[in-house]
Design a protein around this motif. Structure first.
Motif, PDB file in Angstrom:
ATOM      1  N   VAL A 110     -11.573 -23.193  15.052  1.00 23.17           N
ATOM      2  CA  VAL A 110     -10.673 -22.413  15.901  1.00 23.17           C
ATOM      3  C   VAL A 110      -9.423 -23.262  16.132  1.00 23.17           C
ATOM      4  N   PHE A 111      -8.321 -22.860  15.517  1.00 21.68           N
ATOM      5  CA  PHE A 111      -7.051 -23.539  15.767  1.00 21.68           C
ATOM      6  C   PHE A 111      -6.537 -23.055  17.114  1.00 21.68           C
ATOM      7  N   HIS A 112      -6.229 -23.987  18.034  1.00 24.40           N
ATOM      8  CA  HIS A 112      -5.896 -23.541  19.383  1.00 24.40           C
ATOM      9  C   HIS A 112      -4.654 -24.164  19.974  1.00 24.40           C
ATOM     10  N   ASP A 113      -4.051 -25.141  19.347  1.00 20.80           N
ATOM     11  CA  ASP A 113      -2.880 -25.748  19.963  1.00 20.80           C
ATOM     12  C   ASP A 113      -1.988 -26.317  18.876  1.00 20.80           C
ATOM     13  N   ILE A 114      -0.701 -26.286  19.136  1.00 20.41           N
ATOM     14  CA  ILE A 114       0.269 -26.829  18.204  1.00 20.41           C
ATOM     15  C   ILE A 114       1.355 -27.529  19.014  1.00 20.41           C
ATOM     16  N   ASP A 115       1.677 -28.728  18.629  1.00 20.59           N
ATOM     17  CA  ASP A 115       2.720 -29.507  19.296  1.00 20.59           C
ATOM     18  C   ASP A 115       3.664 -30.058  18.238  1.00 20.59           C
ATOM     19  N   ILE A 116       4.823 -30.418  18.682  1.00 19.40           N
ATOM     20  CA  ILE A 116       5.776 -31.105  17.813  1.00 19.40           C
ATOM     21  C   ILE A 116       5.993 -32.492  18.403  1.00 19.40           C
ATOM     22  N   GLU A 117       5.794 -33.511  17.570  1.00 17.37           N
ATOM     23  CA  GLU A 117       6.006 -34.886  18.007  1.00 17.37           C
ATOM     24  C   GLU A 117       7.351 -35.341  17.438  1.00 17.37           C
ATOM     25  N   HIS A 118       8.262 -35.683  18.308  1.00 19.31           N
ATOM     26  CA  HIS A 118       9.601 -36.085  17.869  1.00 19.31           C
ATOM     27  C   HIS A 118       9.718 -37.603  17.844  1.00 19.31           C
ATOM     28  N   SER A 119      10.351 -38.103  16.781  1.00 21.09           N
ATOM     29  CA  SER A 119      10.732 -39.511  16.742  1.00 21.09           C
ATOM     30  C   SER A 119      12.235 -39.533  16.507  1.00 21.09           C
ATOM     31  N   GLU A 120      12.796 -40.689  16.319  1.00 17.78           N
ATOM     32  CA  GLU A 120      14.250 -40.772  16.169  1.00 17.78           C
ATOM     33  C   GLU A 120      14.757 -39.963  14.985  1.00 17.78           C
ATOM     34  N   ALA A 121      14.020 -39.978  13.891  1.00 16.45           N
ATOM     35  CA  ALA A 121      14.530 -39.349  12.672  1.00 16.45           C
ATOM     36  C   ALA A 121      13.824 -38.055  12.283  1.00 16.45           C
ATOM     37  N   THR A 122      12.627 -37.842  12.785  1.00 12.12           N
ATOM     38  CA  THR A 122      11.837 -36.706  12.302  1.00 12.12           C
ATOM     39  C   THR A 122      11.119 -36.001  13.445  1.00 12.12           C
ATOM     40  N   ALA A 123      10.551 -34.880  13.110  1.00 12.74           N
ATOM     41  CA  ALA A 123       9.641 -34.163  14.003  1.00 12.74           C
ATOM     42  C   ALA A 123       8.371 -33.884  13.213  1.00 12.74           C
ATOM     43  N   ALA A 124       7.237 -34.239  13.765  1.00 10.61           N
ATOM     44  CA  ALA A 124       5.961 -34.045  13.079  1.00 10.61           C
ATOM     45  C   ALA A 124       5.128 -33.011  13.825  1.00 10.61           C
ATOM     46  N   LEU A 125       4.373 -32.262  13.058  1.00 10.39           N
ATOM     47  CA  LEU A 125       3.519 -31.210  13.588  1.00 10.39           C
ATOM     48  C   LEU A 125       2.166 -31.789  13.975  1.00 10.39           C
ATOM     49  N   ILE A 126       1.697 -31.462  15.176  1.00  9.11           N
ATOM     50  CA  ILE A 126       0.374 -31.878  15.637  1.00  9.11           C
ATOM     51  C   ILE A 126      -0.441 -30.612  15.871  1.00  9.11           C
ATOM     52  N   LEU A 127      -1.525 -30.449  15.126  1.00  7.00           N
ATOM     53  CA  LEU A 127      -2.416 -29.300  15.294  1.00  7.00           C
ATOM     54  C   LEU A 127      -3.714 -29.768  15.944  1.00  7.00           C
ATOM     55  N   LYS A 128      -4.288 -28.889  16.758  1.00 10.47           N
ATOM     56  CA  LYS A 128      -5.580 -29.176  17.380  1.00 10.47           C
ATOM     57  C   LYS A 128      -6.511 -28.002  17.119  1.00 10.47           C
ATOM     58  N   ALA A 129      -7.789 -28.316  16.942  1.00  7.55           N
ATOM     59  CA  ALA A 129      -8.762 -27.272  16.628  1.00  7.55           C
ATOM     60  C   ALA A 129     -10.121 -27.655  17.190  1.00  7.55           C
ATOM     61  N   LYS A 130     -10.987 -26.657  17.272  1.00  7.15           N
ATOM     62  CA  LYS A 130     -12.377 -26.856  17.684  1.00  7.15           C
ATOM     63  C   LYS A 130     -13.276 -26.569  16.497  1.00  7.15           C
ATOM     64  N   ALA A 131     -14.275 -27.415  16.308  1.00  9.93           N
ATOM     65  CA  ALA A 131     -15.284 -27.184  15.283  1.00  9.93           C
ATOM     66  C   ALA A 131     -16.413 -26.376  15.913  1.00  9.93           C
ATOM     67  N   VAL A 132     -16.818 -25.299  15.253  1.00 11.14           N
ATOM     68  CA  VAL A 132     -17.805 -24.359  15.784  1.00 11.14           C
ATOM     69  C   VAL A 132     -19.024 -24.333  14.872  1.00 11.14           C
ATOM     70  N   ARG A 133     -20.194 -24.350  15.484  1.00  9.19           N
ATOM     71  CA  ARG A 133     -21.438 -24.165  14.734  1.00  9.19           C
ATOM     72  C   ARG A 133     -22.162 -22.984  15.343  1.00  9.19           C
ATOM     73  N   TYR A 134     -22.533 -22.045  14.489  1.00  9.43           N
ATOM     74  CA  TYR A 134     -23.230 -20.858  14.966  1.00  9.43           C
ATOM     75  C   TYR A 134     -24.651 -21.217  15.367  1.00  9.43           C
ATOM     76  N   GLN A 135     -25.160 -20.504  16.360  1.00 15.89           N
ATOM     77  CA  GLN A 135     -26.529 -20.710  16.820  1.00 15.89           C
ATOM     78  C   GLN A 135     -27.395 -19.648  16.186  1.00 15.89           C
ATOM     79  N   TYR A 136     -28.330 -20.097  15.383  1.00 15.20           N
ATOM     80  CA  TYR A 136     -29.242 -19.175  14.690  1.00 15.20           C
ATOM     81  C   TYR A 136     -30.586 -19.215  15.379  1.00 15.20           C
ATOM     82  N   GLU A 137     -31.273 -18.083  15.341  1.00 14.27           N
ATOM     83  CA  GLU A 137     -32.629 -18.025  15.870  1.00 14.27           C
ATOM     84  C   GLU A 137     -33.514 -18.937  15.037  1.00 14.27           C
ATOM     85  N   GLU A 138     -34.395 -19.673  15.715  1.00 20.53           N
ATOM     86  CA  GLU A 138     -35.332 -20.526  14.976  1.00 20.53           C
ATOM     87  C   GLU A 138     -36.190 -19.672  14.067  1.00 20.53           C
ATOM     88  N   GLY A 139     -36.393 -20.143  12.847  1.00 18.77           N
ATOM     89  CA  GLY A 139     -37.232 -19.429  11.892  1.00 18.77           C
ATOM     90  C   GLY A 139     -36.471 -18.465  11.010  1.00 18.77           C
TER      91      GLY A 139
END
Length: 100
Positions: free
Chosen positions: A70-99
């Motif tokens: 799940v991509f949930h956040d995006i930031d821009i990191e600025h330095s003197e010469a450039t701007a870099a993209l920062i992405l944040k996400a959540k890793a998801v694991r589905y819950q399955y019934e045992e068996g």
């Protein structure tokens, strides 16, 4: 070639094989029981494109055994010469019934 560094904090499970990672931008769209197993973010200073960063994060989510990301956040990191993209996400694991 610009590579995106991806950092992961969370639990790790054996990946399924072969494993397709579902991609979400809204956690409310996930229509089955799940748990958040960790968070991902790319390293600052990367000038890689958004597509390359997202693909690197999807690959990392697959490697830690996630079913979805799940991509949930995006930031821009600025330095003197450039701007870099920062992405944040959540890793998801589905819950399955045992068996199933």
């Amino acid at each position: 070639m610009l590579h995106a560094r991806v950092f992961y904090s969370g639990e790790t499970y054996p990946p399924y094989s072969p494993q397709e990672i579902e991609i979400f931008y809204d956690e409310n769209k996930i229509d089955q029981p799940y748990e958040i197993i960790g968070t991902l973010a790319n390293g600052g200073g990367s000038l890689a494109s958004q597509e390359k960063i997202q693909q690197a994060m999807i690959d990392r989510a697959r490697a830690v055994g996630a079913d979805a990301i799940v991509f949930h956040d995006i930031d821009i990191e600025h330095s003197e010469a450039t701007a870099a993209l920062i992405l944040k996400a959540k890793a998801v694991r589905y819950q399955y019934e045992e068996g199933n």
